[in-house]
Design an enzyme around this catalytic site. Structure first.
Site: not given
Length: 368
Positions: A318-319
């Site tokens: 995600h990051e």
């Protein structure tokens, strides 16, 4: 330094986010057609030159009180890329944080009383690079996930889709000497230094945290390699459709390029990937998208499982997808339900959403 603007034309933004039920469709008592209306204007505050501020008026045109997560409202410290700002066809760079929130608690919700209007002022220079001179187009957009009435009815958009809060573009002319944002991203890189273990830099981490986050890096690399391999075969099964929606050659190529970039970034082993453990906030993690590849992990990260849905390994995907040099994703919606709904209703936005990339990578429950 101050940012000097001159307003050329002002278009009052409005949201028409509510769906209209047809005469033959039964009334859905669990939802409420979105009653929020928003406008955005340049805030000159009595001066001749625009000073970088925009002013919002948001009205609840309903007899019921509404609640929505604070991060879905315009903010001077947004934690996500809330604005589409263009200068001569080039999108202004977002310089603020991208925060991976947990599900909102009551403390995170902002209440709009029946027929209440809230006025919010936002300094665009806090989070965006406005250093180029010329015509600017500014638009605010936010998906109203988890917005509800005080009695618990979900705020819905047209045809059952997620409601949005969106303005029409505000036209501005930027002149004079401008700055490149006031946000933390323009300062020295936060959390410099650290300890390199197995090719990953750890900043402010205990020995236990280094072990846990290091294991998450290993599992995340497995996820990104598997995701890249799936897309390299040209597969278009339920796994792809669930998280990225209807298949077109253009969208598929975008998904493929995203995971090639994410996988390559994740595989770096010379200390380029940095895990910063100093965050004490409740959310999963955050990054500055223009500062690869430093990932600040927060409280929810440490209590997440190593693998599976909403895992440590998935959080790193995600990051990593947020960085401008990888996929440049935003946080449009959160959670598997929201991500699936986004894929089916707006595949282009699904490809722009970090959680859709996380869930595609985690592939839990497993799909072909």
């Amino acid at each position: 330094m101050s940012t000097m603007f001159r307003t050329v034309s002002i278009s009052a933004g409005l949201i028409v986010l509510a769906g209209t039920a047809s005469a033959v469709r039964p009334v859905d008592q669990t939802t409420l057609a979105n009653p929020l209306q928003i406008s955005m204007v340049a805030d000159n505050s009595g001066t001749q030159a625009f000073n970088g501020m925009v002013l919002f008026r948001i009205t609840n045109n309903s007899s019921q009180a509404l609640k929505l997560p604070s991060w879905q409202l315009p903010s001077n410290d947004p934690g996500s890329n809330q604005f589409e700002i263009y200068n001569q066809g080039h999108r202004a760079q977002y310089l603020g944080k991208m925060i991976h929130h947990i599900a909102p608690t009551e403390a995170d919700l902002v209440t709009f009383k029946a027929y209440e209007t809230k006025v919010i002022r936002v300094n665009l220079g806090n989070s965006y690079d406005l250093s180029a001179k010329g015509d600017y187009s500014v638009r605010f957009r936010s998906f109203l996930q988890d917005a509800k009435t005080d009695s618990g009815r979900r705020i819905a958009g047209a045809n059952g889709r997620m409601a949005k809060m969106e303005t029409v573009p505000l036209k501005l002319w930027v002149d004079g000497t401008l700055h490149k944002g006031n946000g933390p991203s323009t300062q020295a890189k936060p959390g410099s230094g650290g300890t390199v273990v197995n090719g990953v830099t750890f900043i402010g981490c205990s020995a236990t945290q280094i072990t846990d986050a290091g294991n998450a890096v290993v599992e995340s690399r497995k996820y990104t390699e598997d995701s890249k391999g799936y897309l390299n075969t040209g597969a278009t099964g339920p796994r792809y459709v669930s998280w990225f929606g209807a298949v077109t050659s253009t969208r598929y190529a975008t998904a493929k390029s995203h995971f090639v970039s994410i996988d390559s970034a994740m595989d770096q082993s010379g200390g380029q990937v940095a895990i910063d453990c100093t965050c004490k906030q409740s959310y999963y993690a955050f990054v500055y998208p223009d500062k690869p590849y430093q990932i600040h992990v927060c409280k929810a990260f440490w209590t997440a499982p190593l693998t599976g849905t909403d895992s440590k390994a998935g959080t790193l995907i995600h990051e990593m997808s947020h960085f401008n040099v990888t996929a440049g994703t935003d946080d449009v919606v959160y959670g598997q339900t929201g991500a699936k709904n986004l894929a089916s209703s707006d595949p282009d936005q699904a490809l722009n959403n970090a959680d859709n990339h996380e869930y595609f990578g985690e592939n839990n429950p497993h799909q072909n």
